[in-house]
Design an enzyme around this catalytic site. Structure first.
Site, PDB file in Angstrom:
ATOM      1  N   TYR A 124      38.757  42.097  44.861  1.00 52.08           N
ATOM      2  CA  TYR A 124      38.592  42.516  46.298  1.00 52.08           C
ATOM      3  C   TYR A 124      38.424  41.485  47.327  1.00 52.08           C
ATOM      4  O   TYR A 124      37.880  41.767  48.354  1.00 52.08           O
ATOM      5  CB  TYR A 124      37.686  43.784  46.302  1.00 52.08           C
ATOM      6  N   LYS A 191      36.346  43.470  30.658  1.00 57.04           N
ATOM      7  CA  LYS A 191      37.388  43.101  29.968  1.00 57.04           C
ATOM      8  C   LYS A 191      37.479  41.750  29.505  1.00 57.04           C
ATOM      9  O   LYS A 191      38.416  41.022  29.806  1.00 57.04           O
ATOM     10  CB  LYS A 191      38.888  43.471  30.777  1.00 57.04           C
TER      11      LYS A 191
END
Ligand code: NAD
Length: 363
Positions: A124, A191
Protein backbone atom coordinates in the site's frame (compact mmCIF):
# COMPACT_ATOMS: atom_id res chain seq x y z
CA UNK A 1 -17.34 16.83 28.99
CA UNK A 2 -17.80 18.23 25.48
CA UNK A 3 -15.83 16.46 22.72
CA UNK A 4 -14.87 17.99 19.39
CA UNK A 5 -15.01 15.22 16.78
CA UNK A 6 -14.20 15.47 13.07
CA UNK A 7 -16.99 13.99 10.94
CA UNK A 8 -16.24 13.01 7.32
CA UNK A 9 -19.40 11.75 5.56
CA UNK A 10 -17.48 10.32 2.56
CA UNK A 11 -18.81 9.07 -0.80
CA UNK A 12 -21.56 6.74 -2.03
CA UNK A 13 -23.53 5.39 0.93
CA UNK A 14 -21.25 7.32 3.33
CA UNK A 15 -23.47 10.37 3.93
CA UNK A 16 -26.59 8.34 4.79
CA UNK A 17 -24.90 5.93 7.20
CA UNK A 18 -23.06 8.88 8.76
CA UNK A 19 -26.28 10.81 9.36
CA UNK A 20 -27.86 7.79 11.03
CA UNK A 21 -24.77 7.16 13.12
CA UNK A 22 -24.82 10.75 14.41
CA UNK A 23 -28.49 10.23 15.34
CA UNK A 24 -27.81 7.15 17.48
CA UNK A 25 -24.63 8.55 19.05
CA UNK A 26 -26.50 11.69 20.12
CA UNK A 27 -29.31 9.58 21.58
CA UNK A 28 -26.82 8.20 24.14
CA UNK A 29 -26.52 11.71 25.59
CA UNK A 30 -22.81 12.12 24.91
CA UNK A 31 -21.86 15.76 24.40
CA UNK A 32 -20.23 16.05 20.97
CA UNK A 33 -19.56 19.04 18.76
CA UNK A 34 -19.32 17.56 15.23
CA UNK A 35 -16.82 19.33 13.01
CA UNK A 36 -18.16 18.33 9.57
CA UNK A 37 -15.64 18.35 6.70
CA UNK A 38 -15.47 16.17 3.62
CA UNK A 39 -12.96 14.33 1.48
CA UNK A 40 -13.15 11.96 -1.47
CA UNK A 41 -14.19 11.53 -5.07
CA UNK A 42 -17.26 13.76 -4.84
CA UNK A 43 -15.26 16.59 -3.19
CA UNK A 44 -12.67 16.27 -5.98
CA UNK A 45 -15.31 17.15 -8.56
CA UNK A 46 -16.14 20.36 -6.67
CA UNK A 47 -12.78 21.41 -5.20
CA UNK A 48 -10.14 19.75 -7.40
CA UNK A 49 -8.61 17.90 -4.44
CA UNK A 50 -9.58 14.64 -2.76
CA UNK A 51 -8.21 15.73 0.60
CA UNK A 52 -8.94 19.41 1.31
CA UNK A 53 -6.81 21.28 3.85
CA UNK A 54 -9.96 21.74 6.00
CA UNK A 55 -10.01 17.96 6.67
CA UNK A 56 -6.33 17.90 7.61
CA UNK A 57 -6.71 20.95 9.89
CA UNK A 58 -9.83 19.54 11.56
CA UNK A 59 -8.23 16.20 12.40
CA UNK A 60 -5.04 17.85 13.62
CA UNK A 61 -7.11 20.04 15.92
CA UNK A 62 -9.65 17.51 17.20
CA UNK A 63 -7.40 14.41 17.27
CA UNK A 64 -10.44 12.12 16.89
CA UNK A 65 -12.65 11.57 13.84
CA UNK A 66 -15.18 9.24 12.30
CA UNK A 67 -15.63 8.80 8.58
CA UNK A 68 -17.85 7.16 6.02
CA UNK A 69 -16.23 5.16 3.20
CA UNK A 70 -14.55 6.96 0.31
CA UNK A 71 -14.54 5.81 -3.32
CA UNK A 72 -11.22 4.99 -5.00
CA UNK A 73 -11.72 4.39 -8.75
CA UNK A 74 -9.91 1.16 -9.77
CA UNK A 75 -6.96 1.21 -12.20
CA UNK A 76 -6.68 5.02 -12.49
CA UNK A 77 -4.02 7.43 -11.22
CA UNK A 78 -6.47 8.47 -8.45
CA UNK A 79 -4.79 7.67 -5.11
CA UNK A 80 -6.80 6.32 -2.22
CA UNK A 81 -7.74 9.09 0.23
CA UNK A 82 -7.93 6.46 2.95
CA UNK A 83 -4.34 5.43 2.34
CA UNK A 84 -3.29 9.12 2.13
CA UNK A 85 -4.89 9.93 5.50
CA UNK A 86 -3.44 6.85 7.19
CA UNK A 87 0.04 7.84 6.02
CA UNK A 88 -0.32 11.59 6.60
CA UNK A 89 -1.45 11.20 10.23
CA UNK A 90 0.62 8.06 10.81
CA UNK A 91 -2.51 6.11 11.74
CA UNK A 92 -0.34 3.03 11.81
CA UNK A 93 -2.75 0.59 13.47
CA UNK A 94 -6.01 -0.51 11.93
CA UNK A 95 -8.06 -2.32 14.57
CA UNK A 96 -11.03 -4.38 13.43
CA UNK A 97 -12.88 -6.32 16.13
CA UNK A 98 -14.96 -9.12 14.58
CA UNK A 99 -17.53 -10.20 17.11
CA UNK A 100 -20.69 -12.29 16.65
CA UNK A 101 -23.90 -10.66 17.86
CA UNK A 102 -26.72 -13.15 18.55
CA UNK A 103 -29.30 -12.96 15.78
CA UNK A 104 -26.83 -12.29 12.98
CA UNK A 105 -27.18 -14.84 10.19
CA UNK A 106 -23.85 -16.59 9.86
CA UNK A 107 -22.54 -20.14 9.67
CA UNK A 108 -20.63 -19.31 12.87
CA UNK A 109 -21.54 -18.11 16.34
CA UNK A 110 -19.49 -16.88 19.30
CA UNK A 111 -16.72 -15.46 17.12
CA UNK A 112 -14.57 -12.92 18.92
CA UNK A 113 -11.49 -12.03 16.86
CA UNK A 114 -9.51 -8.83 16.56
CA UNK A 115 -7.56 -7.96 13.43
CA UNK A 116 -4.65 -5.55 13.99
CA UNK A 117 -3.47 -4.46 10.55
CA UNK A 118 -0.35 -2.42 9.81
CA UNK A 119 -1.60 0.64 7.95
CA UNK A 120 1.31 2.60 6.50
CA UNK A 121 3.52 0.44 4.31
CA UNK A 122 3.70 -2.91 2.46
CA UNK A 123 2.15 -2.99 -1.04
CA UNK A 124 0.00 0.00 0.00
CA UNK A 125 3.05 2.30 0.03
CA UNK A 126 2.03 3.51 -3.44
CA UNK A 127 5.43 2.75 -5.03
CA UNK A 128 4.10 1.78 -8.42
CA UNK A 129 5.84 1.46 -11.78
CA UNK A 130 3.50 1.46 -14.76
CA UNK A 131 3.97 -1.03 -17.59
CA UNK A 132 5.71 0.58 -20.59
CA UNK A 133 7.13 3.65 -18.77
CA UNK A 134 10.86 4.50 -19.06
CA UNK A 135 11.31 4.40 -15.27
CA UNK A 136 9.85 0.88 -15.26
CA UNK A 137 12.32 -0.24 -17.95
CA UNK A 138 15.14 1.30 -15.85
CA UNK A 139 13.97 -0.60 -12.78
CA UNK A 140 13.81 -3.85 -14.77
CA UNK A 141 17.42 -3.23 -15.95
CA UNK A 142 18.47 -2.44 -12.35
CA UNK A 143 16.97 -5.73 -11.09
CA UNK A 144 18.75 -7.66 -13.88
CA UNK A 145 22.01 -5.90 -13.00
CA UNK A 146 21.82 -6.34 -9.18
CA UNK A 147 19.93 -9.61 -8.82
CA UNK A 148 20.50 -11.34 -12.15
CA UNK A 149 16.75 -11.81 -12.46
CA UNK A 150 15.06 -10.97 -15.75
CA UNK A 151 11.66 -9.44 -15.09
CA UNK A 152 9.52 -9.49 -18.25
CA UNK A 153 9.76 -6.13 -20.03
CA UNK A 154 5.97 -5.97 -20.39
CA UNK A 155 5.55 -5.85 -16.58
CA UNK A 156 4.02 -3.35 -14.19
CA UNK A 157 5.71 -3.37 -10.76
CA UNK A 158 4.53 -2.61 -7.21
CA UNK A 159 7.12 -2.38 -4.43
CA UNK A 160 6.55 -3.85 -0.96
CA UNK A 161 8.55 -2.03 1.73
CA UNK A 162 8.42 -3.36 5.32
CA UNK A 163 10.52 -1.55 7.94
CA UNK A 164 11.72 -2.52 11.41
CA UNK A 165 10.24 0.69 12.85
CA UNK A 166 6.74 0.12 11.46
CA UNK A 167 6.84 -3.57 12.49
CA UNK A 168 7.81 -2.60 16.04
CA UNK A 169 4.98 -0.06 16.22
CA UNK A 170 2.24 -2.43 15.06
CA UNK A 171 3.45 -5.50 16.94
CA UNK A 172 3.77 -3.57 20.21
CA UNK A 173 0.32 -2.09 19.55
CA UNK A 174 -1.13 -5.61 19.14
CA UNK A 175 0.40 -6.85 22.40
CA UNK A 176 -0.58 -3.70 24.31
CA UNK A 177 -4.13 -4.07 22.94
CA UNK A 178 -4.17 -7.70 24.11
CA UNK A 179 -3.04 -6.72 27.62
CA UNK A 180 -5.47 -3.80 27.90
CA UNK A 181 -8.44 -5.78 26.59
CA UNK A 182 -7.79 -8.93 28.58
CA UNK A 183 -6.97 -11.04 25.54
CA UNK A 184 -5.02 -14.27 25.74
CA UNK A 185 -3.10 -14.69 22.49
CA UNK A 186 -1.53 -12.77 19.58
CA UNK A 187 -0.99 -14.57 16.25
CA UNK A 188 1.46 -13.10 13.73
CA UNK A 189 0.31 -13.69 10.13
CA UNK A 190 2.87 -13.58 7.29
CA UNK A 191 4.31 -15.24 4.21
CA UNK A 192 7.89 -15.25 5.47
CA UNK A 193 8.68 -18.53 3.74
CA UNK A 194 8.49 -16.73 0.35
CA UNK A 195 9.11 -13.01 1.12
CA UNK A 196 12.09 -13.48 3.39
CA UNK A 197 13.23 -9.86 3.59
CA UNK A 198 9.82 -8.19 4.02
CA UNK A 199 7.45 -10.65 5.74
CA UNK A 200 10.55 -12.32 7.19
CA UNK A 201 11.40 -9.04 8.91
CA UNK A 202 7.84 -8.71 10.23
CA UNK A 203 8.10 -12.20 11.77
CA UNK A 204 11.59 -11.55 13.16
CA UNK A 205 10.45 -8.38 14.95
CA UNK A 206 7.38 -10.25 16.26
CA UNK A 207 9.59 -12.97 17.73
CA UNK A 208 11.85 -10.35 19.35
CA UNK A 209 8.97 -8.43 20.96
CA UNK A 210 6.71 -11.35 22.02
CA UNK A 211 8.86 -12.40 25.05
CA UNK A 212 8.36 -8.92 26.56
CA UNK A 213 4.69 -9.86 27.00
CA UNK A 214 5.02 -13.28 28.61
CA UNK A 215 1.49 -13.16 30.02
CA UNK A 216 0.18 -13.23 26.42
CA UNK A 217 0.57 -16.40 24.34
CA UNK A 218 2.19 -15.83 20.94
CA UNK A 219 2.38 -17.87 17.75
CA UNK A 220 2.66 -17.36 14.00
CA UNK A 221 0.82 -18.66 10.95
CA UNK A 222 1.50 -18.47 7.21
CA UNK A 223 -1.28 -16.39 5.66
CA UNK A 224 -2.71 -19.07 3.34
CA UNK A 225 -2.92 -21.57 6.21
CA UNK A 226 -4.43 -18.81 8.38
CA UNK A 227 -7.28 -18.35 5.86
CA UNK A 228 -8.12 -22.05 6.03
CA UNK A 229 -7.80 -22.11 9.83
CA UNK A 230 -10.14 -19.13 10.18
CA UNK A 231 -12.79 -20.86 8.09
CA UNK A 232 -12.39 -24.22 9.88
CA UNK A 233 -11.49 -23.30 13.45
CA UNK A 234 -11.96 -19.57 14.04
CA UNK A 235 -12.39 -20.03 17.79
CA UNK A 236 -8.73 -21.01 18.12
CA UNK A 237 -7.74 -17.41 17.40
CA UNK A 238 -7.87 -14.20 19.37
CA UNK A 239 -5.82 -11.12 18.31
CA UNK A 240 -4.08 -11.33 14.92
CA UNK A 241 -1.35 -8.93 13.79
CA UNK A 242 -0.70 -8.61 10.07
CA UNK A 243 1.11 -6.56 7.44
CA UNK A 244 -1.14 -4.21 5.47
CA UNK A 245 -2.35 -6.32 2.52
CA UNK A 246 -3.02 -9.55 4.46
CA UNK A 247 -4.76 -7.42 7.09
CA UNK A 248 -7.05 -5.99 4.44
CA UNK A 249 -7.94 -9.39 3.00
CA UNK A 250 -8.37 -11.18 6.32
CA UNK A 251 -10.55 -8.31 7.60
CA UNK A 252 -13.12 -9.13 4.94
CA UNK A 253 -12.75 -12.86 5.63
CA UNK A 254 -13.34 -12.26 9.33
CA UNK A 255 -16.27 -9.95 8.50
CA UNK A 256 -17.76 -12.90 6.58
CA UNK A 257 -17.58 -15.02 9.73
CA UNK A 258 -19.65 -12.56 11.77
CA UNK A 259 -22.38 -11.84 9.24
CA UNK A 260 -20.78 -9.66 6.56
CA UNK A 261 -19.45 -6.20 5.94
CA UNK A 262 -22.66 -4.62 7.20
CA UNK A 263 -21.63 -5.38 10.81
CA UNK A 264 -17.81 -5.01 10.70
CA UNK A 265 -16.43 -1.86 12.40
CA UNK A 266 -12.90 -0.46 12.54
CA UNK A 267 -10.56 2.24 13.74
CA UNK A 268 -7.29 3.66 12.42
CA UNK A 269 -5.17 4.64 15.37
CA UNK A 270 -1.92 6.58 15.64
CA UNK A 271 0.04 7.94 18.56
CA UNK A 272 -1.86 11.26 18.38
CA UNK A 273 -4.90 10.91 16.11
CA UNK A 274 -7.58 8.22 15.73
CA UNK A 275 -10.05 7.92 12.85
CA UNK A 276 -12.89 5.40 13.04
CA UNK A 277 -14.64 3.90 9.99
CA UNK A 278 -16.48 0.75 8.93
CA UNK A 279 -14.52 -1.98 7.10
CA UNK A 280 -16.79 -1.78 4.05
CA UNK A 281 -16.50 0.57 1.09
CA UNK A 282 -18.79 3.19 -0.44
CA UNK A 283 -21.06 0.66 -2.26
CA UNK A 284 -21.83 3.30 -4.95
CA UNK A 285 -24.66 1.27 -6.50
CA UNK A 286 -26.73 1.76 -3.32
CA UNK A 287 -26.06 5.49 -2.95
CA UNK A 288 -29.11 7.44 -1.76
CA UNK A 289 -31.38 4.37 -1.69
CA UNK A 290 -31.81 4.16 2.10
CA UNK A 291 -31.01 0.45 1.74
CA UNK A 292 -27.63 -0.46 3.23
CA UNK A 293 -26.79 -1.51 6.74
CA UNK A 294 -25.62 1.35 9.02
CA UNK A 295 -24.56 -1.04 11.82
CA UNK A 296 -20.85 -1.29 10.86
CA UNK A 297 -20.64 2.49 11.02
CA UNK A 298 -22.59 2.59 14.32
CA UNK A 299 -20.26 -0.04 15.82
CA UNK A 300 -17.31 2.08 14.63
CA UNK A 301 -18.88 4.88 16.68
CA UNK A 302 -18.94 2.50 19.68
CA UNK A 303 -15.17 2.08 19.25
CA UNK A 304 -14.83 5.86 19.00
CA UNK A 305 -16.83 6.39 22.20
CA UNK A 306 -14.57 3.91 24.02
CA UNK A 307 -11.52 5.74 22.64
CA UNK A 308 -12.74 9.06 24.09
CA UNK A 309 -13.48 7.24 27.36
CA UNK A 310 -17.24 7.60 27.12
CA UNK A 311 -17.68 3.95 28.12
CA UNK A 312 -21.20 4.34 29.50
CA UNK A 313 -22.45 5.79 26.20
CA UNK A 314 -20.48 3.13 24.27
CA UNK A 315 -22.10 0.34 26.33
CA UNK A 316 -25.53 1.89 25.83
CA UNK A 317 -25.12 2.14 22.05
CA UNK A 318 -23.62 -1.35 21.72
CA UNK A 319 -26.40 -2.90 23.83
CA UNK A 320 -29.09 -1.12 21.79
CA UNK A 321 -27.54 -2.33 18.52
CA UNK A 322 -27.19 -5.88 19.89
CA UNK A 323 -30.82 -5.94 21.04
CA UNK A 324 -31.99 -4.67 17.66
CA UNK A 325 -29.99 -7.37 15.85
CA UNK A 326 -31.27 -10.07 18.21
CA UNK A 327 -34.92 -9.09 17.65
CA UNK A 328 -34.21 -9.08 13.89
CA UNK A 329 -37.22 -6.92 13.03
CA UNK A 330 -35.65 -3.60 12.08
CA UNK A 331 -32.69 -4.83 10.06
CA UNK A 332 -31.58 -4.27 6.46
CA UNK A 333 -31.71 -6.77 3.57
CA UNK A 334 -28.22 -8.16 4.21
CA UNK A 335 -29.31 -9.43 7.64
CA UNK A 336 -32.39 -11.23 6.33
CA UNK A 337 -32.45 -14.88 5.18
CA UNK A 338 -32.81 -13.79 1.56
CA UNK A 339 -31.64 -10.57 -0.13
CA UNK A 340 -35.13 -9.76 -1.47
CA UNK A 341 -36.90 -10.32 1.86
CA UNK A 342 -39.79 -7.84 1.87
CA UNK A 343 -39.61 -7.39 5.65
CA UNK A 344 -36.14 -5.77 5.41
CA UNK A 345 -36.17 -2.13 6.48
CA UNK A 346 -34.11 0.81 5.24
CA UNK A 347 -31.00 2.45 6.72
CA UNK A 348 -32.88 5.20 8.57
CA UNK A 349 -35.43 2.77 10.06
CA UNK A 350 -32.56 0.83 11.66
CA UNK A 351 -31.34 4.08 13.22
CA UNK A 352 -34.84 4.93 14.50
CA UNK A 353 -35.13 1.46 16.06
CA UNK A 354 -31.72 1.78 17.75
CA UNK A 355 -32.69 5.22 19.13
CA UNK A 356 -35.87 3.69 20.61
CA UNK A 357 -33.81 0.92 22.24
CA UNK A 358 -31.42 3.50 23.72
CA UNK A 359 -34.37 5.41 25.20
CA UNK A 360 -35.69 2.19 26.80
CA UNK A 361 -32.25 1.22 28.13
CA UNK A 362 -31.84 4.66 29.69
CA UNK A 363 -34.96 4.44 31.88
P1 NAD B 1 -17.89 -2.30 -0.80
O1 NAD B 1 -17.55 -2.63 0.61
O2 NAD B 1 -18.36 -0.92 -1.08
O3 NAD B 1 -19.00 -3.33 -1.32
C1 NAD B 1 -18.77 -4.75 -1.33
C2 NAD B 1 -20.10 -5.47 -1.19
O4 NAD B 1 -20.61 -5.34 0.12
C3 NAD B 1 -21.14 -4.93 -2.13
O5 NAD B 1 -21.84 -5.99 -2.67
C4 NAD B 1 -22.04 -4.09 -1.27
O6 NAD B 1 -23.32 -4.17 -1.75
C5 NAD B 1 -21.90 -4.75 0.11
N1 NAD B 1 -21.93 -3.76 1.20
C6 NAD B 1 -20.97 -2.88 1.51
N2 NAD B 1 -21.33 -2.13 2.55
C7 NAD B 1 -22.55 -2.56 2.91
C8 NAD B 1 -23.47 -2.16 3.93
N3 NAD B 1 -23.20 -1.18 4.79
N4 NAD B 1 -24.65 -2.81 4.01
C9 NAD B 1 -24.96 -3.80 3.17
N5 NAD B 1 -24.14 -4.22 2.18
C10 NAD B 1 -22.94 -3.61 2.06
O7 NAD B 1 -16.61 -2.67 -1.66
P2 NAD B 1 -16.25 -2.37 -3.18
O8 NAD B 1 -17.46 -2.48 -4.03
O9 NAD B 1 -15.07 -3.22 -3.43
O10 NAD B 1 -15.74 -0.88 -3.15
C11 NAD B 1 -16.55 0.27 -3.49
C12 NAD B 1 -15.70 1.50 -3.30
O11 NAD B 1 -15.39 1.68 -1.92
C13 NAD B 1 -14.34 1.46 -4.03
O12 NAD B 1 -14.11 2.71 -4.62
C14 NAD B 1 -13.34 1.18 -2.92
O13 NAD B 1 -12.09 1.70 -3.20
C15 NAD B 1 -13.99 1.91 -1.77
N6 NAD B 1 -13.58 1.42 -0.44
C16 NAD B 1 -13.40 2.36 0.51
C17 NAD B 1 -13.06 1.97 1.79
C18 NAD B 1 -12.88 3.04 2.83
O14 NAD B 1 -13.26 4.18 2.63
N7 NAD B 1 -12.29 2.72 3.97
C19 NAD B 1 -12.92 0.61 2.12
C20 NAD B 1 -13.15 -0.33 1.11
C21 NAD B 1 -13.48 0.08 -0.18
Amino acid sequence: MKHNITLIPGDGIGPEITEDTVKVVEATGVDINWDIVNAGAEVYEREGTVLPQSVIDSLKKNKVGIKGPITTPVGTGFRSVNVMMRKLFNLYACVRPCKSYPGVRSKYSDIDLVIVRENTEDLYAGIEFECGKNETAELIDFIKDKKDIQVRKDSGISIKPISIGACENIIRFAFEYAVKNNRKKVTCVHKANIMKYSDGLFLKVFKEIAPEYNEIESEDRIVDNMCMQLVQKPKLYDVMVLPNLYGDILSDLAAGLIGGLGVAPGGNIGKEIALFEPTHGSAPKYKGENKVNPIAMMLSAVLMLRHIEEDRCADLLESAIAQNIKEGKFVTYDMKPSRDDLTAVGTSEVADAVVEKIKLLKV
